[in-house]
Design a protein around this motif. Structure first.
Motif, short mmCIF file in Angstrom:
data_model
loop_
_atom_site.label_atom_id
_atom_site.label_comp_id
_atom_site.label_asym_id
_atom_site.label_seq_id
_atom_site.Cartn_x
_atom_site.Cartn_y
_atom_site.Cartn_z
N UNK A 158 52.64 38.34 39.76
CA UNK A 158 51.30 38.89 39.95
C UNK A 158 50.28 37.78 40.11
N UNK A 159 50.44 36.69 39.36
CA UNK A 159 49.50 35.58 39.47
C UNK A 159 49.62 34.90 40.83
N UNK A 160 50.84 34.69 41.31
CA UNK A 160 51.05 34.10 42.63
C UNK A 160 50.46 35.00 43.72
N UNK A 161 50.65 36.30 43.56
CA UNK A 161 50.12 37.25 44.53
C UNK A 161 48.60 37.19 44.58
N UNK A 162 47.96 37.16 43.40
CA UNK A 162 46.49 37.08 43.35
C UNK A 162 45.98 35.80 44.02
N UNK A 213 48.01 42.66 54.43
CA UNK A 213 48.56 44.01 54.20
C UNK A 213 49.72 43.96 53.22
N UNK A 214 50.62 43.00 53.41
CA UNK A 214 51.78 42.88 52.52
C UNK A 214 51.34 42.62 51.09
N UNK A 215 50.38 41.74 50.92
CA UNK A 215 49.91 41.39 49.57
C UNK A 215 49.11 42.52 48.94
N UNK A 216 48.52 43.39 49.76
CA UNK A 216 47.67 44.46 49.26
C UNK A 216 48.40 45.78 49.07
#
Length: 137
Positions: free
Chosen positions: A19-23, A56-59
C-alpha cells in the motif's frame, strides 16, 4: 468504439505492491501528469497514454473506469485533431478545387472533434464533482 491509439487497452495485471509503494507511485504518476499538463505535453497521446494507464491501474477500486475511458477517448480525438491540423496546414495555401473541398471537409471534421472533446471534458468534470460530493457525505 475503442480508441485507435496503439496500446490503449487497459493495462494487464501487475505484480502486487504494498500500500505504501502504491501511494508513492500514485503520487509520482500524478506529479508526472501535472508536469506534462504544465508543459503542454499532454497533447502528445504517445507520452500521456502510459501514464493514464498506470494511473488507472494504481487507482483500481477508487476511481470510476469510465473516467479513464473518457481520457483515452480524448487522447484519441487529440491524435485525430493533430493529423487533421497537419493536413490542413499543407493544403491551406492551395487554390486547387480538390484542396478547397478537402479544406472544408477537414474543417467540418475538426468542428465535430471539438464538440466531442468538449462533451468528454464536461463528462469528466461532472464525474469529478459527483465523486467529490460523494466523498463529503
Amino acid at each position: 468504439m475503442t480508441p485507435q491509439i496503439a496500446g490503449t487497452q487497459a493495462p494487464a495485471a501487475v505484480v502486487p505492491i504494498t500500500a505504501d509503494e502504491r501511494r508513492k507511485r500514485l503520487a509520482q504518476v500524478r506529479s508526472d501528469i501535472s508536469a506534462m499538463m504544465a508543459s503542454g505535453a499532454l497533447g502528445s497521446p504517445e507520452k500521456a497514454l502510459p501514464l493514464i494507464n498506470e494511473l488507472e491501474q494504481l487507482s483500481q477500486g477508487s476511481a470510476d473506469p469510465r473516467y479513464f475511458q473518457a481520457l483515452r477517448n480524448m487522447l484519441d480525438s487529440t491524435t485525430k485533431v493533430q493529423a487533421l491540423s497537419a493536413e490542413l496546414q499543407k493544403i491551406s495555401g492551395s487554390s486547387k478545387p480538390e484542396d478547397i473541398a478537402r479544406r472544408q471537409e477537414v474543417l467540418s471534421q475538426l468542428q465535430q472533434l471539438s464538440t466531442r472533446i468538449s462533451a468528454e471534458a464536461a463528462d469528466l468534470q461532472s464525474g469529478a464533482r459527483r465523486a467529490a460530493n460523494a466523498g463529503k457525505s
